[in-house]
Structure formats: structure tokens, C-alpha cells
Write a protein that holds these residues in place. Sequence first.
Motif, PDB file in Angstrom:
ATOM      1  N   ASP A  29       0.846  -1.195   0.000  1.00  0.00           N
ATOM      2  CA  ASP A  29       0.000   0.000   0.000  1.00  0.00           C
ATOM      3  C   ASP A  29       0.883   1.247   0.000  1.00  0.00           C
ATOM      4  OD1 ASP A  29      -2.155  -1.665   0.112  1.00  0.00           O
ATOM      5  OD2 ASP A  29      -2.748  -1.160   2.166  1.00  0.00           O
ATOM      6  N   GLY A  30       0.621   2.145  -0.932  1.00  0.00           N
ATOM      7  CA  GLY A  30       1.418   3.355  -1.061  1.00  0.00           C
ATOM      8  C   GLY A  30       2.569   3.237  -2.025  1.00  0.00           C
ATOM      9  N   TRP A  31       3.006   1.996  -2.297  1.00  0.00           N
ATOM     10  CA  TRP A  31       4.081   1.809  -3.276  1.00  0.00           C
ATOM     11  C   TRP A  31       3.545   1.947  -4.705  1.00  0.00           C
ATOM     12  CZ3 TRP A  31       9.289   1.128  -2.676  1.00  0.00           C
ATOM     13  CH2 TRP A  31       9.762   0.836  -1.396  1.00  0.00           C
ATOM     14  N   CYS A  77     -11.612   0.870   0.005  1.00  0.00           N
ATOM     15  CA  CYS A  77     -10.252   0.848   0.562  1.00  0.00           C
ATOM     16  C   CYS A  77      -9.634   2.230   0.711  1.00  0.00           C
ATOM     17  CB  CYS A  77      -9.342  -0.048  -0.281  1.00  0.00           C
ATOM     18  SG  CYS A  77      -8.926   0.614  -1.919  1.00  0.00           S
ATOM     19  N   ARG A  78     -10.286   3.279   0.164  1.00  0.00           N
ATOM     20  CA  ARG A  78      -9.812   4.663   0.303  1.00  0.00           C
ATOM     21  C   ARG A  78      -8.308   4.764   0.005  1.00  0.00           C
ATOM     22  NH1 ARG A  78     -13.537   7.438   4.329  1.00  0.00           N
ATOM     23  NH2 ARG A  78     -11.757   8.722   4.851  1.00  0.00           N
ATOM     24  N   PRO A  79      -7.923   4.528  -1.241  1.00  0.00           N
ATOM     25  CA  PRO A  79      -6.498   4.442  -1.574  1.00  0.00           C
ATOM     26  C   PRO A  79      -5.727   5.735  -1.321  1.00  0.00           C
ATOM     27  CG  PRO A  79      -7.833   4.574  -3.563  1.00  0.00           C
ATOM     28  CD  PRO A  79      -8.782   4.340  -2.430  1.00  0.00           C
ATOM     29  N   ASP A  80      -6.431   6.882  -1.357  1.00  0.00           N
ATOM     30  CA  ASP A  80      -5.731   8.145  -1.134  1.00  0.00           C
ATOM     31  C   ASP A  80      -5.286   8.285   0.319  1.00  0.00           C
ATOM     32  OD1 ASP A  80      -8.627   8.181  -0.939  1.00  0.00           O
ATOM     33  OD2 ASP A  80      -8.445  10.264  -0.298  1.00  0.00           O
ATOM     34  N   THR A  81      -5.752   7.409   1.219  1.00  0.00           N
ATOM     35  CA  THR A  81      -5.320   7.468   2.609  1.00  0.00           C
ATOM     36  C   THR A  81      -4.254   6.414   2.922  1.00  0.00           C
ATOM     37  OG1 THR A  81      -7.063   5.954   3.355  1.00  0.00           O
ATOM     38  CG2 THR A  81      -7.591   8.300   3.325  1.00  0.00           C
ATOM     39  N   SER A  82      -3.682   5.802   1.912  1.00  0.00           N
ATOM     40  CA  SER A  82      -2.597   4.838   2.129  1.00  0.00           C
ATOM     41  C   SER A  82      -1.401   5.539   2.772  1.00  0.00           C
ATOM     42  CB  SER A  82      -2.138   4.232   0.800  1.00  0.00           C
ATOM     43  OG  SER A  82      -3.162   3.534   0.146  1.00  0.00           O
ATOM     44  N   PRO A  83      -0.582   4.793   3.517  1.00  0.00           N
ATOM     45  CA  PRO A  83       0.690   5.386   3.941  1.00  0.00           C
ATOM     46  C   PRO A  83       1.479   5.843   2.724  1.00  0.00           C
ATOM     47  CG  PRO A  83       0.316   3.268   5.020  1.00  0.00           C
ATOM     48  CD  PRO A  83      -0.730   3.400   3.940  1.00  0.00           C
ATOM     49  N   GLY A  84       2.286   6.875   2.880  1.00  0.00           N
ATOM     50  CA  GLY A  84       3.085   7.361   1.758  1.00  0.00           C
ATOM     51  C   GLY A  84       4.168   6.373   1.376  1.00  0.00           C
ATOM     52  N   TRP A  88      10.205   8.254  -0.422  1.00  0.00           N
ATOM     53  CA  TRP A  88      10.409   9.706  -0.350  1.00  0.00           C
ATOM     54  C   TRP A  88      11.201  10.107   0.884  1.00  0.00           C
ATOM     55  CZ3 TRP A  88       9.891   9.167  -4.842  1.00  0.00           C
ATOM     56  CH2 TRP A  88       8.744   8.751  -5.502  1.00  0.00           C
ATOM     57  N   ASN A  89      11.146   9.321   1.950  1.00  0.00           N
ATOM     58  CA  ASN A  89      11.981   9.610   3.100  1.00  0.00           C
ATOM     59  C   ASN A  89      13.353   8.973   3.002  1.00  0.00           C
ATOM     60  OD1 ASN A  89      10.122  11.235   4.394  1.00  0.00           O
ATOM     61  ND2 ASN A  89       9.194   9.550   5.514  1.00  0.00           N
ATOM     62  N   GLN A  90      13.442   7.859   2.291  1.00  0.00           N
ATOM     63  CA  GLN A  90      14.727   7.177   2.183  1.00  0.00           C
ATOM     64  C   GLN A  90      15.653   7.880   1.203  1.00  0.00           C
ATOM     65  OE1 GLN A  90      14.473   3.114   0.825  1.00  0.00           O
ATOM     66  NE2 GLN A  90      16.638   3.073   0.248  1.00  0.00           N
ATOM     67  N   LEU A 289       5.875   7.379  10.009  1.00  0.00           N
ATOM     68  CA  LEU A 289       4.784   6.456   9.697  1.00  0.00           C
ATOM     69  C   LEU A 289       4.814   5.930   8.271  1.00  0.00           C
ATOM     70  CD1 LEU A 289       1.736   8.026  11.582  1.00  0.00           C
ATOM     71  CD2 LEU A 289       3.359   6.271  12.352  1.00  0.00           C
ATOM     72  N   ASP A 290       5.630   6.521   7.401  1.00  0.00           N
ATOM     73  CA  ASP A 290       5.700   6.026   6.031  1.00  0.00           C
ATOM     74  C   ASP A 290       6.834   5.026   5.832  1.00  0.00           C
ATOM     75  OD1 ASP A 290       3.505   7.482   5.135  1.00  0.00           O
ATOM     76  OD2 ASP A 290       4.713   9.271   4.815  1.00  0.00           O
ATOM     77  N   ALA A 291       7.470   4.616   6.909  1.00  0.00           N
ATOM     78  CA  ALA A 291       8.565   3.650   6.811  1.00  0.00           C
ATOM     79  C   ALA A 291       8.050   2.292   6.349  1.00  0.00           C
ATOM     80  CB  ALA A 291       9.260   3.509   8.161  1.00  0.00           C
ATOM     81  N   ASP A 292       8.972   1.482   5.833  1.00  0.00           N
ATOM     82  CA  ASP A 292       8.672   0.101   5.454  1.00  0.00           C
ATOM     83  C   ASP A 292       9.380  -0.797   6.470  1.00  0.00           C
ATOM     84  OD1 ASP A 292       8.349  -2.390   4.389  1.00  0.00           O
ATOM     85  OD2 ASP A 292       9.103  -1.897   2.396  1.00  0.00           O
ATOM     86  N   PRO A 293       8.737  -1.133   7.601  1.00  0.00           N
ATOM     87  CA  PRO A 293       9.433  -1.857   8.668  1.00  0.00           C
ATOM     88  C   PRO A 293       9.873  -3.255   8.266  1.00  0.00           C
ATOM     89  CG  PRO A 293       7.075  -1.789   9.099  1.00  0.00           C
ATOM     90  CD  PRO A 293       7.320  -0.881   7.932  1.00  0.00           C
TER      91      PRO A 293
END
Length: 498
Positions: A29-31, A77-84, A88-90, A289-293
Motif C-alpha cells: 500500500d502506497g508503493w 479501501c480509500r487508496p488516497d489514505t494509504s501510507p506514503g 520519499w523519506n529514504q 509512519l511512512d517507513a517500510d518496517p
Amino acid sequence: MGAAPDTEEVYEDTERCVRAVLSKDARFDGWFFTAVRTTGIYCRPSCPVVPPKPENMTFHPSAAAAQQAGYRACKRCRPDTSPGSPEWNQRADLVARAMRLIADGVVDRAGVPGLAARLGYSVRQVERQLLAELGAGPLALARAQRAQTARLLIETSALPMGDVAFAAGFASIRAFNDTVREVFALSPTELRSRAARGRPPKTAGLLSLRLPFRAPLCPDNLFGHLAATAVPGVEEWRDGAYRRTLRLPHGQGLVALRPLPDHVACQLALTDLRDLATAISRCRRLLDLDADPVAVDDLLREDPALAPLVDKAPGRRVPRTVDPAEFAVRAVLGQQVSTAAARTHAARLAAAHGEPVADAAGGLTHLFPSSGALAGLDPAALALPRARRAAVTGLVAALAADEIDLSPGGDRDAARARLGALPGLGPWTVETIAMRSLGDPDAFVPTDLGVKLAARSLGLPSTPAALTGRSRAWRPWRAYAVQYLWATGDHPVNRLPV
């Protein structure tokens, strides 16, 4: 599905995307976003509806690209509310820096020329690179963000629709109505009615939102760190939530952030609702919160010394900041002193030079002072050793003169070089600022006492040079490795307050 996404352009790998959609893999999600030719809608990969046939799927790198292709957002699923996207942070390239600035509202405030000027490129270069990688230019990306802001205000406030349109950044009511209908296939009034079913009445003056994240998320070090280092009057832990004041482009704000199993509850009070999107972006950045843990933890588990730490509490995030300049000043104030002493020094600055705020719900009293407000600070007023007073005033002067760019769109290498050239800022301070202010996921502090003690207890090299050598295997996630190393110590930053 196998491994989590990496930094290649996932949406171009059709077979991989189809597998993610068929397995409803929320890690993606978000990718990328899935558009369905037969229905005209676009979804997140984990959408709960029955997946479409693969031949009817197309894939897009951003919600804006899907919208530009004529697709509307799925109502389930409201895709516009997916995590980013974690990219973009990496990443530190032009596209990533541009995306961080767009999320911070720069296009709405300064237009595309203002965005390009902040990045040091021409408008044409910025537009070309964003279009090539994301399928949408800066205006379309900003429009997608305005649509999401509008929906949040429609669904979480009782504001008249005209006020919602203005606060979300639309130039006219007509543009607002047309965009909402086009993106969500519902009118603003229908969106509000749909969201109101079964929900409690709204509290006047407050916006209550859900901030999504990719699981797992370990809240202990994230909220524990923020609470343990909170500056009295500026931040506090109250009733299970981290609360703080916000300096925003159009006014002030107060936010309360509460960790819950599947999201972070966010309650905002803003003096100007035009700041909503910026406030949300900064809170997401604060909490990483947009991390990929999964990607982070999979890499760190490859080191036998770190694997037990990751398995014990996976999903650690890097606590960052809502105000990069604020954190930089606080990092210098905290050099070679205890956490309690650093909080005291920062609280004195805030009380003496910060703008007052009204907080009926708690003990927040001031914004942390801006660099401009501190530029005329008398060094003698700081109860610090002479060398540290010089370091604080030198940093503040450089920030106030815009000689150092710590903003989301700043060049990380250039900022490091300029910080390192200031008197009294050694490698520990520079890397700590890189980790928290610049959001560099690979920032590393081998000279930190907690890191050295953890390394020694785990049988890792404890000298800075040797530990740095060992840490190369942890790249590009060394800032996350630091969180796991710190977690070996018995310190309040590692646990939620009771």
C-alpha cells in the motif's frame, strides 16, 4: 508474496503487482495503485473487494497519476489514505526532495516556481522528472493532496463547504465541487452524509483523524523517546497521548497523538485550517509512519547480533521532528548533559522567547521559538559553558540567515557539511540532527555512549571506527539499527510512560 518492496519502480513490474493484489498484500500500500479498466476505479493493493482479473488491471506510481488517467478512488479501501511511499523519506534525490516539499504544502503556498526555487532546479526540470517517475507533475500531485485534505475536512468537521474549499486550498467552490466529484464519485454533501453514519457527534474546534502505517509498529521507543525528552510547555505526555504545539505556515496548532494497534489517533486544533495538510504531513514525519518496517527489519536480521533485538520488538521507528530547526537547537543544548538538563535548558528558551499558546486541555504554553526569535539572543543569558553558548548562537545565526537548509527538501549532504563547519558541532551532533531533523534513515552515531555500551554488550566492536565498519552491512537503515541498539539499555526513552 515474498520479500517486501525495494526501491526499484515497483509499479512497472506487472507480475509482482498482480501477485500483491491477488494476495491483498498491505505491505505494498502506497508503493503503487491498481486501476481497474472495467470499473474506472483505483485501489490500494490490499483492497478487501474481490480482485479484478489481471488483464483488467493497470498500475500507477501515485494516486495523482491514477486520477489523471481518469480513475476515481475506491470507496471501500480509500487508496488516497494509504501510507506514503517509503522512498520519499529514504531517497535524497530531486524527486524525493520534491515529494517531501509537496507534502509539506510548498506548491499550495508558493506554486511550482517556489518549489523549483527551493530545490535549486528549473521548473521544467522538476516537472519533467516528476512526470517521468510518478506519472504526474507537481500541480497534479498537489491537487491530489488537496482532494484528500478536502475529504478529511468534510468527514471530520462541521465546517460549511465554502470554508472547507478555502481551507483545502481550492481557488473556487466550483473547482472544489468538481474535484471531489471527479476523485471520489460523490458530491461533498454525499461524502459528509456517508461518513456521519454511526459516528459520534464532532467536538467543536477539534479534528480527529486516523494516521495509517505499515505494520508492525513498535510504539515503545517512538513515543517513549518523545515523552522522555519532552520540553515542558512545548510537549507533554498526557492520558496516553503525546501532545505538542505546532508552528505552521498560517498559524499555530496543537496536536495529540495516541498509539493504537492499527493506527495512530490524531487530534488537531488549528488556528487556520489551511494548515491541515501540512500538520498531518509533519506528524507523519515525526512518527516515521511512512517507513517500510519489513524491509528494514529483514536487512537488520541478517546480522546475528541484531537479529534477537529485531525479533523481540520488530517495527521500531526513528522518532523525528515537526520542526527541524527546533530540534537542531535542542540537539546542541543537549550536548554532554543529561536528558533532564537538556529539557530544562530548552524549556527556559521556550518560556522566554516562544510565542504563547492557549491549551484548555493540558499544560502546553508556548511554541518553541523560531530561529529568527533567537537570532538576537544574548549568549550570557544561557546557563551553559562558554563553548556551548557559542555553538548555540552560531547555529541559530546560520539558521536565521538561511545558510543551512534542514527542511524536508534540503540537500542532506550539503546540510551536514554546513553543520560540521560550525564551531562546537561535532560528529555526534551533526549525525543526530541528520537522523532527526533531516530524516536520513542511514544516519549513524558510533560515538554515542548508549550505542557504544550496546555494542559492547552484544559483542560488536565498540570503538567508533570499528563499529562504523561493521555498520556498513546495515546500510541504508543504520538510523533504525541505532534504535535497536538503544533499546538494550534501561532508559525511559525505551518505554511508554505509565
